[in-house]
Design an enzyme around this catalytic site. Structure first.
Site, PDB file in Angstrom:
ATOM      1  N   LYS A   1      95.586  34.868  45.550  1.00 54.75           N
ATOM      2  CA  LYS A   1      95.992  35.923  44.614  1.00 54.75           C
ATOM      3  C   LYS A   1      94.982  36.109  43.492  1.00 54.75           C
ATOM      4  CE  LYS A   1     100.883  36.001  45.676  1.00 54.75           C
ATOM      5  NZ  LYS A   1     102.270  35.713  45.272  1.00 54.75           N
TER       6      LYS A   1
ATOM      7  N   ARG B   1     103.810  29.095  50.398  1.00 51.10           N
ATOM      8  CA  ARG B   1     103.485  30.272  51.210  1.00 51.10           C
ATOM      9  C   ARG B   1     101.977  30.470  51.155  1.00 51.10           C
ATOM     10  NH1 ARG B   1     102.627  35.679  50.711  1.00 51.10           N
ATOM     11  NH2 ARG B   1     103.585  37.028  52.278  1.00 51.10           N
TER      12      ARG B   1
END
Ligand code: PT1
Length: 282
Positions: free
Chosen positions: A225, A259
């Site tokens: 991210k 995740r």
């Protein structure tokens, strides 16, 4: 917690592998599409087989991109992307499948073809989602997001980000209980990168213990991210080591599901963590 085909052992951190059926994922867009721009189930199954060899415990199937700036897609399009994938993976492999969706019809249909977990970045906030999820009887992961992907990073503001995320998640747990979802089937996720500045994300990470203390299994997704890009000043294809480092720290702080995109590297890191913690135990 009971997931189809496997009793998920949540006392040791589990690896959730991201399987993007979107043609435009932020990190691995379109890799499951063939030369004719069609989603190719044989590519999907080959990718899942690799994830399993690398140590994945759960496969997260998503059809709608939720990265910053992404726009929603139609229900028909999401169904068309997600359902054949869940069905094919479920028939071929004995692995827990989570479906990354906010769409009631996708929850209902995925459950019919073998999904084990509903992962909703909108915490069952869309009309009908609470009822659809309850009807499936599946465990649900409730995530915090401020706003919608299209605009969530425009100017995120909180007085106390940790408190507000905890309050939001507990309110959603209350809604779940009202429609008959057992608290033993609920997981929580602070939603890193979803309507949060770098400072907000870091504050949440530093106080992960407060989220763990809510008493539900915690899911954490930081993989590749922009928060990692911002810390390292690196583009998305050079964030693997930073992502693994952060995933390992999340696991050490009590996150039960990580995740991730980089399953093999994360599995190595978790093995290191495990032997170190086993030594502490002995
Ligand atoms: C997540 C998550 C998710 N993340 C759960 N589901 C995404 N439960 C999709 C960026 O800042 O953390 N938890 N489903 C992917 N979303 C993003 C968000 C991708 C932010 C990239 C960014 O780069």
């Amino acid at each position: 917690m009971k997931l189809r085909a496997t009793e998920l052992e949540l006392s040791s951190p589990q690896i959730m592998a991201v399987l993007n059926t979107t043609p435009d994922s932020f990190s691995d867009g379109g890799s499951l599409y063939n030369d004719e721009s069609q989603l190719d189930l044989s590519l999907v199954l080959a990718q899942v087989e690799i994830f399993l060899q690398q140590g994945a415990n759960i496969i997260d199937v998503g059809g709608e991109s939720t990265r910053p700036g992404a726009e929603p897609i139609s229900v028909a399009e999401e169904l068309e992307r997600v359902i054949p994938v869940v069905e094919a993976v479920s028939k071929r492999f004995n692995v827990a499948i989570s479906v990354d969706t906010s769409t009631p019809a996708v929850m209902t249909e995925s459950a019919k073809v073998g999904a084990s977990l509903i992962n909703d970045v909108r915490a069952l906030g869309r009309p009908g989602a609470l009822e659809a999820a309850a009807e499936t009887g599946l465990p649900v992961c409730l995530m915090h997001m401020s706003g919608e992907p299209g605009s969530m990073q425009d100017d995120p503001q909180y007085d106390d980000v940790v408190q507000e995320v905890c309050d939001f998640l507990l309110a959603r747990v209350g809604q779940c209980v009202e429609v008959g979802i057992d608290t033993g089937k609920i997981l929580l996720d602070p939603g890193f990168g979803f309507g949060k500045t770098l400072a907000h994300n870091l504050t949440l990470f530093r106080h992960l213990d407060q989220l763990v203390a809510l008493g539900f299994p915690l899911m954490v997704g930081v993989s590749r991210k922009s928060m990692i890009g911002a810390i390292l000043d690196k583009p998305v294809d050079q964030r693997i080591i930073g992502s693994v480092a952060m995933a390992m720290l999340a696991a050490q702080r009590g996150a039960q599901i990580l995740r991730v995109h980089d399953v093999s590297a994360t599995a190595d890191a978790l093995k290191i963590l495990k032997v170190l913690e086993d030594i502490n135990d002995g």
